[in-house]
Structure formats: structure tokens, C-alpha cells
Design an enzyme around this catalytic site. Sequence first.
Site, mmCIF file in Angstrom:
data_model
loop_
_atom_site.group_PDB
_atom_site.id
_atom_site.type_symbol
_atom_site.label_atom_id
_atom_site.label_comp_id
_atom_site.label_asym_id
_atom_site.label_seq_id
_atom_site.Cartn_x
_atom_site.Cartn_y
_atom_site.Cartn_z
ATOM 1 N N GLU A 37 0.873 -1.169 0.000
ATOM 2 C CA GLU A 37 0.000 0.000 0.000
ATOM 3 C C GLU A 37 0.913 1.222 0.000
ATOM 4 O OE1 GLU A 37 -2.774 0.451 3.261
ATOM 5 O OE2 GLU A 37 -3.520 2.332 2.406
ATOM 6 N N ARG A 262 5.400 -12.710 9.558
ATOM 7 C CA ARG A 262 6.101 -11.490 9.172
ATOM 8 C C ARG A 262 7.420 -11.390 9.917
ATOM 9 N NH1 ARG A 262 3.740 -6.231 9.281
ATOM 10 N NH2 ARG A 262 1.964 -7.116 8.230
ATOM 11 N N LYS A 272 4.480 0.595 9.970
ATOM 12 C CA LYS A 272 4.558 1.825 9.184
ATOM 13 C C LYS A 272 4.068 3.032 9.985
ATOM 14 C CE LYS A 272 3.299 0.050 4.871
ATOM 15 N NZ LYS A 272 2.449 0.153 3.687
HETATM 16 P P1 ATP Z 1 -0.085 -1.606 6.840
HETATM 17 O O1 ATP Z 1 -0.995 -2.651 6.244
HETATM 18 O O2 ATP Z 1 -0.178 -1.451 8.311
HETATM 19 O O3 ATP Z 1 -0.043 -0.337 6.119
HETATM 20 P P2 ATP Z 1 2.003 -3.370 6.011
HETATM 21 O O4 ATP Z 1 3.358 -3.387 6.616
HETATM 22 O O5 ATP Z 1 1.164 -4.566 6.038
HETATM 23 O O6 ATP Z 1 1.350 -2.156 6.703
HETATM 24 P P3 ATP Z 1 1.712 -3.297 3.146
HETATM 25 O O7 ATP Z 1 2.065 -2.206 2.225
HETATM 26 O O8 ATP Z 1 0.304 -3.740 3.192
HETATM 27 O O9 ATP Z 1 2.172 -2.832 4.549
HETATM 28 O O10 ATP Z 1 2.661 -4.529 2.884
HETATM 29 C C1 ATP Z 1 2.930 -5.052 1.603
HETATM 30 C C2 ATP Z 1 3.291 -6.489 1.707
HETATM 31 O O11 ATP Z 1 4.424 -6.668 2.542
HETATM 32 C C3 ATP Z 1 2.174 -7.311 2.321
HETATM 33 O O12 ATP Z 1 1.996 -8.468 1.555
HETATM 34 C C4 ATP Z 1 2.642 -7.630 3.697
HETATM 35 O O13 ATP Z 1 2.160 -8.842 4.132
HETATM 36 C C5 ATP Z 1 4.165 -7.628 3.532
HETATM 37 N N1 ATP Z 1 4.816 -7.264 4.791
HETATM 38 C C6 ATP Z 1 4.620 -6.145 5.515
HETATM 39 N N2 ATP Z 1 5.342 -6.148 6.640
HETATM 40 C C7 ATP Z 1 6.036 -7.313 6.641
HETATM 41 C C8 ATP Z 1 6.978 -7.918 7.531
HETATM 42 N N3 ATP Z 1 7.338 -7.322 8.676
HETATM 43 N N4 ATP Z 1 7.481 -9.125 7.189
HETATM 44 C C9 ATP Z 1 7.124 -9.722 6.035
HETATM 45 N N5 ATP Z 1 6.260 -9.205 5.160
HETATM 46 C C10 ATP Z 1 5.711 -8.013 5.435
#
Ligand code: ATP
Length: 561
Positions: A37, A262, A272
Site C-alpha cells: 500500500e 512477518r 509503518k
Molecule cells: P499496513 O498494512 O499497516 O499499512 P504493512 O506493513 O502490512 O502495513 P503493506 O504495504 O500492506 O504494509 O505490505 C505489503 C506487503 O508486505 C504485504 O503483503 C505484507 O504482508 C508484507 N509485509 C509487511 N510487513 C512485513 C513484515 N514485517 N514481514 C514480512 N512481510 C511483510
Amino acid sequence: MEQESNKKSLDFIRAIIAEDIANNKNEGRVATRFPPEPNGYLHIGHAKSICLNFGVAEEFGGTCNLRFDDTNPTKEDTEYVESIMEDVKWLGYDWGERLYYASDYFQNLYDFAVMLIKGEKAYVDSLNADEIREYRGTLSEPGRESPFRERSAKESLDLFERMKEGEFEEGAHVLRAKIDMSSGNLNMRDPIMYRILKQSHHRTGDTWSIYPMYDFAHGQSDSLEEITHSLCTLEFADPRPLYDWFTEQLGIYAQRQIEFARLNLSYTVLSKRKLMQLVQDGHVSSWDDPRMPTVSGLRRRGYTPVAIRSFCEKIGVTKQDSVIDVALLEHALKEDLNKSALRVMGVLNPLKVVITNYPGDSSEELDAVNNPEDESAGKRKVPFSKELYIERDDFMEEPPKKFYRLSLGREVRLRYAYFITCTDVIKNEDGEVTELHCTYDPQTRGGNSPDGRKVKATIHWVSAKHSIKREVRLYDRLFTVAEPEGDKEGKDFTEFLNPQSLTVLKDCYLEPSLADATPGVNYQFERLGYFTVDTISSKNTKPVFNRTVTLRDAWAKVKGK
Ligand code: ATP
Ligand code: MG
């Protein structure tokens, strides 16, 4: 004894994919995607997901899409889109033509919603947000059906259309899926599919007054792109039945979702929202502050794509939540830099040394090895003269037992140069040491003694008149505790910030070869650590050096025990 095997065992995700291929599922096709995102910069956790998705595609001869999940215009921005693309490329991955945006599917998603309304699988609800929350129930209590649930398809269609036309204020109505208000899975209790948002979107502008919820967009986006394996983090296991419900009701292609844990890293926050707070509250200078765990911060700090990819490979993927020691990330970096970084000499806390028996204005050039790990890196010349700088720490007036470096009357080796012996200590009025007088032994040129005489220490140095003066920034961990996100005793994570995470040294003396140092090149300052030129701060001034990491390897020690 365990059987030795040369075959690398597959992690559980790769094993599933290999099996699907063996069963000719999707005609053997493998298609993954990385779906960020654009509401912040990528961090090392995202790197894990990138390495997994692009890595799997590479290994199985498949494809990997980069898809921006841009369904929430209130938080998203093109600045983030651009940084994300830059970071994925820098990590060494290429999406080729496969760049997608969930916002490109807004019309498809709208049509899907209309289909569900017509099939009486969705309805416009006019409860407000608080009421919807109240009606939802809890884990132990079933929810209650909204009084608007039995609205006719015709009425819902009309209202939905008018929501789209911008006729209503935010919060007046939402579109909900009609599933089961008593489901044990809260995600299935008539989840919201669309809400009214009178917001401009960074790509679709003011075209839309309604925006799909992530849960309604994500699975259908995967389906539209015919993603075969939708790899997500564990929190998406709960809504999975909902994603399946949507594809089933719509009768469209269904991807296979597989969840993995994760990445959590010690001494680091990876949410984030929290990273945004660090930037907005000025705890760090920007998203790419070299102390940030963002990909751009790591890059500026001096991390290499090779090191990050190797780290992701080392940690692997599992279903178990765990915290990875940040020392493992540093270890992966040091492994790479040890092979690739050029060795140089730089003095961070200078103490002047005068070689009293060295002829006045003359100087000479000595051979120094650029990288003992890589002969092809060759040698360079380092200038030597009467006045030098050494590290203040390398001298002690009253040395304790195990201190073998310079002290009054003692002889040490100057790296690549000569043996020197300290003969005099010069102090100022406050009793601080300001200068050392030493003699050198011309017979020891290159650092070898002709008579087999031994010294116990070799120290680094630079020639005073040839050296260049530079600012060096020493970085340390941003947090003082291993799990800053732990919410200990109700404390906010910012209470665990390390006040010593940045030390700026203005007057460091570096060997002259570093005058040409450019950003992106890594150097090992002998005995001190790895350093690189800062990309941002060096734009309009003399280059500033960032310390990437020190030489001590905490992880190797743990493993060696
Ligand atoms: P948010 O949804 O709170 O904005 P997010 O960290 O999930 O934050 P996204 O942009 O949705 O951000 O993440 C993109 C991809 O990266 C998703 O598929 C998510 O599962 C993966 N991802 C995010 N954080 C991690 C992490 N700490 N370890 C592994 N994969 C991650
Ligand atoms: Mg997310």
C-alpha cells in the site's frame, strides 16, 4: 548422525508450489505479486516479502507483479509509489511490464459489487459507524442483523449508484456483504465492502466518491491478475474465508493464499504507523534517515542489496512468529562487505604524532593492500611524513596490563609503514595529551623488522599534511531495548529511543584516496568498521561519511560459542 545432503530443502511455501506444479495445477503456471500500500516507505520486513515473491517467481520460471494496493486515498501518495519502485529495483528485482494498481480495477470492483447486490449477496446499510460496530458483536457474542439488511436489491442498487454519484455525505451509507452475523469469524459478519470518501485519489482524482475496502479489493485484484499463489503474512489467515467467499460468489478465478510469519527484528520497529511517527515527530530526520529500518535508510547507511537478500535467505519463511536478532542482519552485511569493501585508513579521534627523526619536509609513499580478501583489488600508495595522526584511543599514558598499543617508551607498528617508539608526551595546561613525539626505525619500512624484533600491536594512522578532513557520523541502534514494540508497562515505544543513536564527529582525518569516494561505494576503515559516503548530506558540501557498521560481529560470536 544426520544424513548429509547437498539439496537445499524447500521451505513450506516452495514445497507447496513445487507440489502444485507437479500436479499441473494452473497448467504448471506460477504467478506471484508484491502488493504494497503506498502509504509509507518500504522496510526490511517488506524486503522479506519482496525476496519471497520475486524469488519464488524466478526459481519456478514464473512471474511476479508489482501491485500498488491503493484503495485508501486518505493515506496514500505518489511520493510513496515512487520510493517503493526505486527500492524494489535497488533490491535487484524487475517487474518488467507487470506494474499494476488496485485503482485500475475500481470499475471492475464496482461491477462486482453490483453483481453481488443483484444476487442479494450485498446490501446498502444506513447504520452509522458506531452502530455497525455495536451490532457486530464480539468473539463471545453473535452479532445482530442490521434493520437495513432486508432492503430490496433494487433499493440497494439505487442507493449504491447515488453513493457513487456523490449524493451523500461520508458515513451516510456503506455497502456490506450479506453473509452471516452469527459467524464465529468476525470477518464474515457482513463486512463492509464500500464506504463513501469525498477524497481525491492520487491516480483517479475525483472520479470516485466511494472506495472499496481492502478486503473487497485484495482478493479480486489477485483474481483479475490470475495470481496463482497469493503469499501473505499471518494476519491474513482470518479474512481468508472472506476472500474465498467473494471469489466463489462472483464465480471468478480463485488464487491460492498461503500465509507466512512477518519479520520482526530486535531493537527495531517495523510498523509503518510507528515509522511515520518517528519521522513526523522529528526523532529521525526523514524516512531515509540512516538509522531507519527502511530500505532507503539502509541503503543510505551503506547496506548492500546482496546483504539484504542474503539476510532474507538466511531467515527463511515459516509459519511461526518470532523475533530475529538484528545482529543477524548486521552479520549478513559484514559477510558481504568483508568480501567487497576496499580497505582504507581513517582516524576518527585524532592525536598528533611527530616523528622526530624523520627528515623535515620530505615524504614518501608506501604500498597498502586494497582488499586482503580479493587480490584483484590491487594495491595503492599511502603517503607518510613527519607529522601523523593516530587514534587517541591507541595511546595510554598509564597502560593497564592488557593494553599493548602505544605508551611512553613502547614500540608499535604503523600499518604498512614503520615501527615507532614513543619518546615524549606533550600536554596542555589542563594536563590533556595534545601531541606525541616518537622515533621511527627506517629499517622497518613496510612494517617488517629485519632483526625479527616483535611488537605487540599494529595501529592505523594518516599523514597529517596529506590527509583530508571530513565529517563522520557514527550510528548506533535506534532503540535501547530488544523489543521496543512490547508496550511495556503502558510505555510508548518512543520512550525506548536511544539518545546516543547518532554521534557526529566533525574533524576526522582520512587518507587522501578517499577524496574521490562516491556514494554507493563501501570502505572498510581498518580496525574501525565499514563506512560509506552519505548520499543526501554530501550533495552540496564536502562528502560526509556514514558508519555502516562496526567490525565486531556479535552474531558470529553467538554462533561460535
Ligand atoms: P499496513 O498494512 O499497516 O499499512 P504493512 O506493513 O502490512 O502495513 P503493506 O504495504 O500492506 O504494509 O505490505 C505489503 C506487503 O508486505 C504485504 O503483503 C505484507 O504482508 C508484507 N509485509 C509487511 N510487513 C512485513 C513484515 N514485517 N514481514 C514480512 N512481510 C511483510
Ligand atoms: Mg498491509
